[in-house]
Design a protein around this motif. Sequence first.
Motif, PDB file in Angstrom:
ATOM      1  N   VAL A  89       0.830  -1.268   0.068  1.00 48.76           N
ATOM      2  CA  VAL A  89       0.130   0.235  -0.168  1.00 48.76           C
ATOM      3  C   VAL A  89       0.946   1.285   0.068  1.00 48.76           C
ATOM      4  O   VAL A  89       1.791   1.183   0.590  1.00 48.76           O
ATOM      5  N   SER A  90       0.623   2.192  -0.846  1.00 50.65           N
ATOM      6  CA  SER A  90       1.439   3.422  -0.739  1.00 50.65           C
ATOM      7  C   SER A  90       0.662   4.612  -1.205  1.00 50.65           C
ATOM      8  O   SER A  90      -0.439   4.598  -1.209  1.00 50.65           O
ATOM      9  N   GLY A  91       1.216   5.997  -0.742  1.00 50.22           N
ATOM     10  CA  GLY A  91       0.636   6.879  -0.910  1.00 50.22           C
ATOM     11  C   GLY A  91      -0.263   7.329   0.154  1.00 50.22           C
ATOM     12  O   GLY A  91      -0.230   6.809   1.190  1.00 50.22           O
ATOM     13  N   GLU A  92      -0.911   8.498   0.164  1.00 45.17           N
ATOM     14  CA  GLU A  92      -1.919   8.889   1.139  1.00 45.17           C
ATOM     15  C   GLU A  92      -3.126   8.233   1.102  1.00 45.17           C
ATOM     16  O   GLU A  92      -3.894   8.049   0.180  1.00 45.17           O
ATOM     17  N   THR A  93      -3.589   8.044   2.383  1.00 45.68           N
ATOM     18  CA  THR A  93      -4.867   7.101   2.459  1.00 45.68           C
ATOM     19  C   THR A  93      -5.760   7.586   3.614  1.00 45.68           C
ATOM     20  O   THR A  93      -5.110   8.275   4.598  1.00 45.68           O
ATOM     21  N   SER A  94      -7.034   7.379   3.450  1.00 46.50           N
ATOM     22  CA  SER A  94      -8.011   7.742   4.657  1.00 46.50           C
ATOM     23  C   SER A  94      -8.228   6.620   5.345  1.00 46.50           C
ATOM     24  O   SER A  94      -8.548   5.476   4.720  1.00 46.50           O
ATOM     25  N   ILE A  95      -8.094   6.505   6.766  1.00 51.21           N
ATOM     26  CA  ILE A  95      -8.500   5.444   7.389  1.00 51.21           C
ATOM     27  C   ILE A  95      -9.412   5.790   8.435  1.00 51.21           C
ATOM     28  O   ILE A  95      -9.254   7.119   8.840  1.00 51.21           O
ATOM     29  N   THR A  96     -10.217   5.049   8.809  1.00 51.42           N
ATOM     30  CA  THR A  96     -11.084   5.283  10.276  1.00 51.42           C
ATOM     31  C   THR A  96     -10.509   4.640  11.621  1.00 51.42           C
ATOM     32  O   THR A  96     -10.187   3.301  11.266  1.00 51.42           O
ATOM     33  N   LEU A  97     -10.156   5.294  12.443  1.00 49.62           N
ATOM     34  CA  LEU A  97      -9.713   4.701  13.731  1.00 49.62           C
ATOM     35  C   LEU A  97     -10.925   4.984  14.568  1.00 49.62           C
ATOM     36  O   LEU A  97     -11.766   5.992  15.062  1.00 49.62           O
ATOM     37  N   LYS A  98     -11.047   3.888  15.706  1.00 46.15           N
ATOM     38  CA  LYS A  98     -11.985   4.031  16.610  1.00 46.15           C
ATOM     39  C   LYS A  98     -11.329   4.412  18.063  1.00 46.15           C
ATOM     40  O   LYS A  98     -10.518   3.722  18.646  1.00 46.15           O
ATOM     41  N   VAL A  99     -11.096   5.914  18.315  1.00 42.71           N
ATOM     42  CA  VAL A  99     -10.578   6.311  19.426  1.00 42.71           C
ATOM     43  C   VAL A  99     -11.404   6.902  20.499  1.00 42.71           C
ATOM     44  O   VAL A  99     -12.203   7.493  20.324  1.00 42.71           O
ATOM     45  N   ASN A 100     -11.003   6.569  21.640  1.00 46.12           N
ATOM     46  CA  ASN A 100     -11.837   6.513  22.976  1.00 46.12           C
ATOM     47  C   ASN A 100     -13.339   6.546  22.766  1.00 46.12           C
ATOM     48  O   ASN A 100     -14.375   7.351  23.090  1.00 46.12           O
TER      49      ASN A 100
END
Lengths: 243, 743
Positions: A89-100
């Motif tokens: 995987v390369s380049g900029e990517t959007s991800i979702t994190l579940k934070v708090n």
Amino acid sequence: MGASQSDARDVATCLNLIPDSYTFIPVDLGNCCAHLFHRLEPDGFIMSQQSSQGVSRRGFLKGSGAAVAVSTVVSSTEAEAAAPGLQVVSGETSITLKVNGKSMTAKVEPRTTLLDVLRYQFDLTGAKPVSLGGSSGASTVLIGGKAVMASTTLALAVAGKEVTTCESLGGDAVPAAFVEHDAQQCGFCTPGFVVAVRAFLNKYPNATEEQIRAGLNGNICRCGTYANILQAVVSLVKGNSNG
Amino acid sequence: MAEVTYNWPENHKARLIGKRVSRLDGMEKSTGAAKYTYDINLPKQLVVRALGCPHAHCRVISVDASATEKVPGVVLVHLIKAPKPGDEPVEIRADGTLLVAVAAETEAIAAEGVSKLKVKYELLESFVADHDLQAAEAKKRTKKAGGGIELDEAIGEPGDDDDEEEWEEQKVQQLFAQSKYVVEGNYGIDTITHCCLEPHGSTLHWDGDRLKVNHSTQNVSRTDDGYADALKISADEVDVHCEYIGGGFGSKFKPDYWGIAAAEIAKQTGRPIKFLLTRDQELKIGGNRPSGFIDVKLGADENGVVQVWDSHHWGTSGFNGSTVSVGNFPYVFRPKNWRRRATGIITDNEPSVAWRAPNHPQACAITQTAYDDLAAKMQADSLDIFLRNLENIDSPEKSLVYAEQLRIGADLIDWRKHWHLHGKGKRRGSVVEGLGIGIHKWGGTANSSNCLLKIHPDGGVESYCGTQDLGTGTRTICAMVLAETLGLPIEAVKVNIGSSTYPFSGASGGSTTVGAVSESHRRAAQEVLAQLFDLVAKRLEVPAEKLEASNGNISVVGYSDKSMSWKQACSLIGIQPLEVTSIYKRGDDSPLSSSNVAGCQMARVAVDTDTGVVKIIKMVAVQDMGLVMNRKTAESQIYGALIMSIAAALFEQRINDPKTGAFINSELDSYRLPRLGDTGELVVHFHEPENERARGVIGLGEPPAISGGAAIANAVCNATGVRVPTLPLTPKRVLDALRTAKG
Ligand code: FES
């Protein structure tokens, strides 16, 4: 570089001071022996202190069997198969994190660490960048309930996972005990310690003093609050108020 | 208004002072809400990383930044200590020196940009063997660093025809010849680094011509000068803020050259800049403490009282070539006859800066070990030898204090039960145990401090003071003093510190801050209260001197029905707040603070003679400190100091590669610091004899950080019967010493 006889013995003696999650690489450093402490992360990640330089913006190797469940669309521009079952995987990517408990979106490159995301994109600056190799424990967060160094964890690797930072522990008994026992001076190590203690108590709610002394060695405090932290943790165990 | 007599409340009346008060910002620190310089993210900020010189001694010939400039997201490449094209090469004298800065959109891009810089160096010979005086002399790397001699009056003066030095030498040798016991030894302590967990640096921006700096500093009120000087603007155009600082220990008083670079980059790019050192750089250039190595000969009488001391010590403070200052040798003890000399060694390392109790821990560790070796030689009890030598100390008025503290310390560590002659203890397998002592002293005079205190007509109380809280609990102490004085709960006062726009308060160095803010806040509060009392006295028709403030009320002493609530009283102020600015100048005679403490520490250790590993079983600190302000945070200071002493005694050291000079253990995985499991049982005892409180506040940060190293080193010697000469007592050094002793 070979370890001398005395180094080897020294390592053996020190082992009981360090939690299981450390491996030892003894090295001979001039006039003394020193040891490199590398913490093995739950997912098997090991990163050197050169993390942001050493990991290129291009190369994040996704193992098919590895626990890197990237739950989001990876908008890879140069995806290519590096080996059967592996994907680059390369380049900029959007991800979702579940934070708090909240879903949060971050823009990440393969080399972006969880710590970078927390501090620069979510303004959650409790986890601190003290030693990028993770040997200070200052960037400790919980991932799926386990203590992990955010500085040695790549953001892509935790996409979709539950991340808990010290910011969410306001109502927890651990910070309150830290305040009561004055387990903080400058406070820069404190959030990391608070999270480490939370994880430790989750696992060992009835820890003895001996176990506490043996089990919280992943974090460094330069101001020397260890005696106070010890008191805080002992009180949490005794008070049975660590939930 | 009658003139205010500054004083502290009597012990039985104090509600907060001297009690255990939790620090006010504890929750913020524990939950990540406390924002440190590193944590402040400014809109549109760029992050800077710099290339540290990889060589200890070299010339930087040229920099090729073309590849760096091509990295997407790199905004500016800025030369710090590197030549512009066509300029003369720049000589570098320390590994880690920052050469070129790269400003970029993210930290990772900045780091990538740095990794792509191509720099040409011309390597020069380096020298880093600070322990090796002969080698340093051969390389012409030494500098005289002072010395002197004092002989007992009874010995007389050299005659007119005598060569002074020869005469002195003769007298010194005579004194040794008359001594019943003579000890010769060499001792040492390596350079350590401050290793602040928050690295040095700033997050700053220009607001027009005004520079607004968040700077990790121990010197909030006066860091502006440094920026202003370097940037050729005036200090009133620089605002410095530091609400929280992640460690300083004596190393964070100035903007530092990278702070100036940050301001220049901000100017050039028109964007806010965040520039903090990396861990490697923090260890290499963020501050270090000079090393010290010593050759000692001492002579003692039949009672073990040292009569003559003769020493030569050396060490390095980096490329400026100084060492531990000679004035404190031997430490605390001062025999009637002494001769001492110091030589600085010029090494290719970053110059050292103040480190918690500058010079004292090293002086203590390399001289009180010789006193302990006297006990070993005499086969005497170390405690007795320390006690007997209290008849010759540099502050004779303190000898009874030390004696009492040693007695208390001995009780707390169970000295009589655990004591054995050096090397004569019981063995459990390969493990032997031992006891050791160190004693120390410190001034701790209050620094200058001003405080602006405002009482609002609605009863609100707020204070402003340009001090800083390094973790000692300054913020909490400011609030305690105000709340105590005004008879209010601690939550009722809003304390503001950490900005250079507030009234001046001195830098936090040398244990001067708690005294400073106690002075300024007590004065301001007493003055404001006197004004308020005047108003209330008129209203209640009683003399103002009959009033007291307590429990949120202002009442007439002895007449509880004649009182007003704080709020009612404040409503008498009128529409403008009551404001007082107190001014305390360091050195002003004051009943609120004073100076000079003693203190002793004892260590009980276990040494594994097979592995060389030393473990702390127990340490005891006995400390006087005048009036205790916050018993809880004061105790933490001493715990922390003990742990720092353990760090320097057993773990931390800067290691330079002997060939290249490189600082090779500049990360936390190899620059070893103690962890929670390494500290053993720690016992803190506040030594508070009857008159102690009357001395007022005395700074506490430094004293307990001094004598632990000597205590641990002496305990290891007592355990093994062998002197491990140089701190830290790493397993290898312990094993080497044991092997050498075996022959
Ligand atoms: S409180 Fe300062 S580093 Fe732990």
